[in-house]
Design a protein around this motif. Structure first.
Motif, PDB file in Angstrom:
ATOM      1  N   LEU A  20       0.825  -1.206   0.000  1.00  0.00           N
ATOM      2  CA  LEU A  20       0.000   0.000   0.000  1.00  0.00           C
ATOM      3  C   LEU A  20       0.862   1.260   0.000  1.00  0.00           C
ATOM      4  O   LEU A  20       0.544   2.234  -0.688  1.00  0.00           O
ATOM      5  N   LEU A  21       1.946   1.256   0.771  1.00  0.00           N
ATOM      6  CA  LEU A  21       2.826   2.429   0.782  1.00  0.00           C
ATOM      7  C   LEU A  21       3.455   2.671  -0.581  1.00  0.00           C
ATOM      8  O   LEU A  21       3.463   3.798  -1.082  1.00  0.00           O
ATOM      9  N   LEU A  22       3.977   1.603  -1.198  1.00  0.00           N
ATOM     10  CA  LEU A  22       4.577   1.749  -2.526  1.00  0.00           C
ATOM     11  C   LEU A  22       3.529   2.149  -3.563  1.00  0.00           C
ATOM     12  O   LEU A  22       3.794   2.982  -4.436  1.00  0.00           O
ATOM     13  N   GLY A  23       2.348   1.562  -3.453  1.00  0.00           N
ATOM     14  CA  GLY A  23       1.278   1.901  -4.388  1.00  0.00           C
ATOM     15  C   GLY A  23       0.903   3.364  -4.299  1.00  0.00           C
ATOM     16  O   GLY A  23       0.730   4.037  -5.317  1.00  0.00           O
ATOM     17  N   HIS A  24       0.802   3.882  -3.108  1.00  0.00           N
ATOM     18  CA  HIS A  24       0.462   5.291  -2.960  1.00  0.00           C
ATOM     19  C   HIS A  24       1.629   6.200  -3.363  1.00  0.00           C
ATOM     20  O   HIS A  24       1.407   7.343  -3.757  1.00  0.00           O
ATOM     21  N   GLY A  25       2.855   5.676  -3.278  1.00  0.00           N
ATOM     22  CA  GLY A  25       3.984   6.412  -3.847  1.00  0.00           C
ATOM     23  C   GLY A  25       3.820   6.582  -5.346  1.00  0.00           C
ATOM     24  O   GLY A  25       4.101   7.648  -5.907  1.00  0.00           O
ATOM     25  N   TRP A  26       3.345   5.522  -6.011  1.00  0.00           N
ATOM     26  CA  TRP A  26       3.071   5.625  -7.455  1.00  0.00           C
ATOM     27  C   TRP A  26       1.950   6.610  -7.729  1.00  0.00           C
ATOM     28  O   TRP A  26       1.966   7.325  -8.730  1.00  0.00           O
ATOM     29  N   TYR A  74      -0.022   1.938  -9.805  1.00  0.00           N
ATOM     30  CA  TYR A  74      -0.821   2.169  -8.600  1.00  0.00           C
ATOM     31  C   TYR A  74      -2.038   1.242  -8.584  1.00  0.00           C
ATOM     32  O   TYR A  74      -2.285   0.552  -7.579  1.00  0.00           O
ATOM     33  N   LEU A  75      -2.782   1.212  -9.675  1.00  0.00           N
ATOM     34  CA  LEU A  75      -3.983   0.368  -9.721  1.00  0.00           C
ATOM     35  C   LEU A  75      -3.626  -1.113  -9.646  1.00  0.00           C
ATOM     36  O   LEU A  75      -4.309  -1.887  -8.984  1.00  0.00           O
ATOM     37  N   GLN A  76      -2.538  -1.491 -10.316  1.00  0.00           N
ATOM     38  CA  GLN A  76      -2.106  -2.886 -10.285  1.00  0.00           C
ATOM     39  C   GLN A  76      -1.758  -3.326  -8.858  1.00  0.00           C
ATOM     40  O   GLN A  76      -2.189  -4.390  -8.397  1.00  0.00           O
ATOM     41  N   MET A  77      -0.993  -2.509  -8.146  1.00  0.00           N
ATOM     42  CA  MET A  77      -0.587  -2.865  -6.786  1.00  0.00           C
ATOM     43  C   MET A  77      -1.777  -2.867  -5.840  1.00  0.00           C
ATOM     44  O   MET A  77      -1.910  -3.736  -4.986  1.00  0.00           O
ATOM     45  N   LEU A  78      -2.662  -1.889  -5.991  1.00  0.00           N
ATOM     46  CA  LEU A  78      -3.831  -1.799  -5.124  1.00  0.00           C
ATOM     47  C   LEU A  78      -4.773  -2.979  -5.340  1.00  0.00           C
ATOM     48  O   LEU A  78      -5.257  -3.582  -4.375  1.00  0.00           O
ATOM     49  N   LEU A  79      -5.007  -3.338  -6.585  1.00  0.00           N
ATOM     50  CA  LEU A  79      -5.914  -4.449  -6.875  1.00  0.00           C
ATOM     51  C   LEU A  79      -5.326  -5.779  -6.419  1.00  0.00           C
ATOM     52  O   LEU A  79      -6.048  -6.640  -5.917  1.00  0.00           O
ATOM     53  N   ALA A  81      -3.187  -6.200  -3.917  1.00  0.00           N
ATOM     54  CA  ALA A  81      -3.260  -6.207  -2.456  1.00  0.00           C
ATOM     55  C   ALA A  81      -4.687  -6.483  -1.987  1.00  0.00           C
ATOM     56  O   ALA A  81      -4.905  -7.260  -1.047  1.00  0.00           O
ATOM     57  N   GLN A  82      -5.650  -5.879  -2.658  1.00  0.00           N
ATOM     58  CA  GLN A  82      -7.057  -6.100  -2.305  1.00  0.00           C
ATOM     59  C   GLN A  82      -7.455  -7.552  -2.549  1.00  0.00           C
ATOM     60  O   GLN A  82      -8.140  -8.169  -1.740  1.00  0.00           O
ATOM     61  N   HIS A  83      -7.010  -8.089  -3.685  1.00  0.00           N
ATOM     62  CA  HIS A  83      -7.320  -9.475  -4.035  1.00  0.00           C
ATOM     63  C   HIS A  83      -6.803 -10.434  -2.952  1.00  0.00           C
ATOM     64  O   HIS A  83      -7.524 -11.330  -2.503  1.00  0.00           O
ATOM     65  N   LEU A  84      -5.564 -10.235  -2.529  1.00  0.00           N
ATOM     66  CA  LEU A  84      -5.000 -11.132  -1.521  1.00  0.00           C
ATOM     67  C   LEU A  84      -5.588 -10.869  -0.138  1.00  0.00           C
ATOM     68  O   LEU A  84      -5.754 -11.793   0.650  1.00  0.00           O
ATOM     69  N   ALA A  85      -5.920  -9.622   0.155  1.00  0.00           N
ATOM     70  CA  ALA A  85      -6.494  -9.305   1.467  1.00  0.00           C
ATOM     71  C   ALA A  85      -7.854  -9.986   1.641  1.00  0.00           C
ATOM     72  O   ALA A  85      -8.191 -10.434   2.745  1.00  0.00           O
ATOM     73  N   GLU A  86      -8.624 -10.071   0.568  1.00  0.00           N
ATOM     74  CA  GLU A  86      -9.935 -10.713   0.645  1.00  0.00           C
ATOM     75  C   GLU A  86      -9.833 -12.206   0.921  1.00  0.00           C
ATOM     76  O   GLU A  86     -10.797 -12.814   1.359  1.00  0.00           O
ATOM     77  N   ARG A  87      -8.666 -12.801   0.641  1.00  0.00           N
ATOM     78  CA  ARG A  87      -8.492 -14.240   0.823  1.00  0.00           C
ATOM     79  C   ARG A  87      -7.578 -14.565   1.993  1.00  0.00           C
ATOM     80  O   ARG A  87      -7.095 -15.680   2.111  1.00  0.00           O
ATOM     81  N   SER A  88      -7.350 -13.613   2.857  1.00  0.00           N
ATOM     82  CA  SER A  88      -6.377 -13.808   3.934  1.00  0.00           C
ATOM     83  C   SER A  88      -6.998 -13.995   5.303  1.00  0.00           C
ATOM     84  O   SER A  88      -6.309 -13.882   6.303  1.00  0.00           O
ATOM     85  N   THR A  89      -8.267 -14.296   5.359  1.00  0.00           N
ATOM     86  CA  THR A  89      -8.918 -14.564   6.641  1.00  0.00           C
ATOM     87  C   THR A  89      -9.104 -16.065   6.799  1.00  0.00           C
ATOM     88  O   THR A  89      -9.637 -16.731   5.898  1.00  0.00           O
TER      89      THR A  89
END
Ligand SMILES: [Zn+2]
Length: 123
Positions: A20-26, A74-79, A81-89
């Motif tokens: 997320l930090l790197l993505g927002h840097g982009w 930015y969109l690639q990194m965010l998507l 991260a979101q994809h993996l976050a949804e499957r990390s519970t």
């Protein structure tokens, strides 16, 4: 392609934070270059004849290309991260992002919950 190596080395939560930090840097790079494009195009209308306008136009084109690339990253990194976050519970105990990497291929990761030992596949 999944970032299994980075997640295995850092753990999911640290990887997610860095992503997320790197993505927002982009995103910041995208905004700065976007402003540069507009500033260069405005300067183009005030410049005189000769080689100067072509140089300014080339710089505006380069800044525009960087803007598009930075937005794409930015969109690639965010998507991702979101994809993996949804499957990390963990489905057994509900722990979020508390797993260790057991195995990985280019398309999937086998992970094990640190709380209860439940294994699942993230693809
Ligand atoms: Zn669990």
């Amino acid at each position: 392609m999944l970032p299994a190596h980075a997640i295995g080395r850092l753990g999911f939560r640290r990887w997610y934070e860095r992503e997320l930090l790197l993505g927002h840097g982009w995103l910041i790079a995208c905004l700065i270059c976007g402003f540069a494009v507009f500033a260069l195009l405005e300067d183009l209308s005030h410049s005189s004849a000769g080689f100067g306008p072509a140089l300014v136009l080339g710089a505006a084109f380069a800044a525009g290309w960087i803007t598009c690339y930075a937005l794409h990253r930015y969109l690639q990194m965010l998507l991702r991260a979101q994809h993996l976050a949804e499957r990390s519970t963990c489905k057994r105990c509900g722990a979020y992002g508390r797993y260790r990497l057991v195995g990985a291929t280019s398309a999937s990761m086998i992970v094990c919950c640190r709380n209860c030992g439940n294994e699942w596949t993230i693809d």
